[in-house]
Write a protein that holds these residues in place. Structure first.
Motif, PDB file in Angstrom:
ATOM      1  N   VAL A   1       0.845  -1.206   0.000  1.00 46.11           N
ATOM      2  CA  VAL A   1       0.000   0.000   0.000  1.00 46.11           C
ATOM      3  C   VAL A   1       0.876   1.249   0.000  1.00 46.11           C
ATOM      4  O   VAL A   1       0.649   2.184  -0.765  1.00 46.11           O
ATOM      5  N   LEU A   2       1.905   1.266   0.845  1.00 46.22           N
ATOM      6  CA  LEU A   2       2.783   2.432   0.926  1.00 46.22           C
ATOM      7  C   LEU A   2       3.498   2.715  -0.384  1.00 46.22           C
ATOM      8  O   LEU A   2       3.670   3.866  -0.771  1.00 46.22           O
ATOM      9  N   THR A   3       3.919   1.667  -1.070  1.00 49.03           N
ATOM     10  CA  THR A   3       4.695   1.868  -2.293  1.00 49.03           C
ATOM     11  C   THR A   3       3.843   2.104  -3.528  1.00 49.03           C
ATOM     12  O   THR A   3       4.343   2.646  -4.513  1.00 49.03           O
ATOM     13  N   THR A   4       2.571   1.730  -3.500  1.00 49.82           N
ATOM     14  CA  THR A   4       1.739   1.894  -4.690  1.00 49.82           C
ATOM     15  C   THR A   4       0.676   2.978  -4.544  1.00 49.82           C
ATOM     16  O   THR A   4       0.144   3.454  -5.544  1.00 49.82           O
ATOM     17  N   GLN A   5       0.349   3.371  -3.305  1.00 51.99           N
ATOM     18  CA  GLN A   5      -0.746   4.321  -3.089  1.00 51.99           C
ATOM     19  C   GLN A   5      -0.352   5.480  -2.172  1.00 51.99           C
ATOM     20  O   GLN A   5      -1.213   6.156  -1.629  1.00 51.99           O
ATOM     21  N   PHE A   6       0.945   5.711  -1.999  1.00 53.06           N
ATOM     22  CA  PHE A   6       1.405   6.701  -1.027  1.00 53.06           C
ATOM     23  C   PHE A   6       0.761   8.071  -1.229  1.00 53.06           C
ATOM     24  O   PHE A   6       0.193   8.640  -0.313  1.00 53.06           O
ATOM     25  N   GLU A   7       0.866   8.611  -2.432  1.00 54.70           N
ATOM     26  CA  GLU A   7       0.365   9.967  -2.683  1.00 54.70           C
ATOM     27  C   GLU A   7      -1.151  10.062  -2.590  1.00 54.70           C
ATOM     28  O   GLU A   7      -1.680  11.110  -2.232  1.00 54.70           O
ATOM     29  N   SER A   8      -1.853   8.979  -2.884  1.00 57.49           N
ATOM     30  CA  SER A   8      -3.314   9.041  -2.766  1.00 57.49           C
ATOM     31  C   SER A   8      -3.764   8.842  -1.318  1.00 57.49           C
ATOM     32  O   SER A   8      -4.826   9.319  -0.935  1.00 57.49           O
ATOM     33  N   LYS A   9      -2.969   8.172  -0.518  1.00 60.08           N
ATOM     34  CA  LYS A   9      -3.322   7.929   0.891  1.00 60.08           C
ATOM     35  C   LYS A   9      -2.911   9.089   1.793  1.00 60.08           C
ATOM     36  O   LYS A   9      -3.571   9.373   2.773  1.00 60.08           O
ATOM     37  N   PHE A  10      -1.802   9.736   1.452  1.00 60.48           N
ATOM     38  CA  PHE A  10      -1.277  10.808   2.300  1.00 60.48           C
ATOM     39  C   PHE A  10      -1.220  12.106   1.512  1.00 60.48           C
ATOM     40  O   PHE A  10      -0.461  12.234   0.565  1.00 60.48           O
TER      41      PHE A  10
ATOM     42  N   ALA B   1      -6.231   9.426   9.942  1.00 64.13           N
ATOM     43  CA  ALA B   1      -7.097   8.315   9.533  1.00 64.13           C
ATOM     44  C   ALA B   1      -6.400   7.360   8.568  1.00 64.13           C
ATOM     45  O   ALA B   1      -6.438   6.145   8.761  1.00 64.13           O
ATOM     46  N   ASN B   2      -5.764   7.873   7.521  1.00 62.48           N
ATOM     47  CA  ASN B   2      -5.116   6.994   6.553  1.00 62.48           C
ATOM     48  C   ASN B   2      -3.949   6.249   7.169  1.00 62.48           C
ATOM     49  O   ASN B   2      -3.744   5.075   6.907  1.00 62.48           O
ATOM     50  N   ARG B   3      -3.184   6.929   7.997  1.00 63.99           N
ATOM     51  CA  ARG B   3      -2.060   6.271   8.657  1.00 63.99           C
ATOM     52  C   ARG B   3      -2.564   5.144   9.540  1.00 63.99           C
ATOM     53  O   ARG B   3      -2.033   4.045   9.527  1.00 63.99           O
ATOM     54  N   GLU B   4      -3.621   5.396  10.295  1.00 65.89           N
ATOM     55  CA  GLU B   4      -4.172   4.376  11.191  1.00 65.89           C
ATOM     56  C   GLU B   4      -4.774   3.215  10.410  1.00 65.89           C
ATOM     57  O   GLU B   4      -4.711   2.080  10.845  1.00 65.89           O
ATOM     58  N   ALA B   5      -5.338   3.485   9.234  1.00 63.91           N
ATOM     59  CA  ALA B   5      -5.918   2.419   8.413  1.00 63.91           C
ATOM     60  C   ALA B   5      -4.840   1.483   7.887  1.00 63.91           C
ATOM     61  O   ALA B   5      -5.055   0.289   7.739  1.00 63.91           O
ATOM     62  N   ILE B   6      -3.653   2.022   7.621  1.00 62.66           N
ATOM     63  CA  ILE B   6      -2.568   1.215   7.097  1.00 62.66           C
ATOM     64  C   ILE B   6      -1.797   0.535   8.231  1.00 62.66           C
ATOM     65  O   ILE B   6      -1.500  -0.651   8.168  1.00 62.66           O
TER      66      ILE B   6
END
Length: 93
Positions: free
Chosen positions: A51-60, A86-91
């Motif tokens: 998730v961090l490597t493929t969706q970083f900019e959309s999550k944060f 919220a996004n950090r806690e979801a991941i």
């Protein structure tokens, strides 16, 4: 060329870990053989890493980090609103 890495993420992380362990101790990038694998040391699951490597900019959308550091950064930057967690806690649950 295919988009992204031409192999599975877990294989890439393992390759980075093995390479770091093969580098001489006095060189940059060296990883001690007594240390656990990279993601285990970071306490990040393969799913979280993907998730961090493929969706970083959309999550944060703004600041990223642990809650305590985000609060300090927000104060230092004079932000009126507190950073979203919220996004950090979801991941990282």
């Amino acid at each position: 060329m295919p988009q992204g890495l031409p192999f599975h993420l877990q294989d890439y992380v393992q390759l980075v870990d093995i390479t770091g362990r093969a580098i001489r101790e006095d060189k940059r990038g060296f990883i001690d053989n007594n240390l656990p694998p990279i993601l285990e040391r970071l306490n990040i699951s393969s799913r979280e890493w993907l998730v961090l490597t493929t969706q970083f900019e959309s999550k944060f959308k703004g600041l990223v980090g642990c809650k305590e550091k985000l609060m300090l950064a927000a104060k230092a930057l004079g932000l009126q609103r507190r950073p979203a967690y919220a996004n950090r806690e979801a991941i990282f649950h």
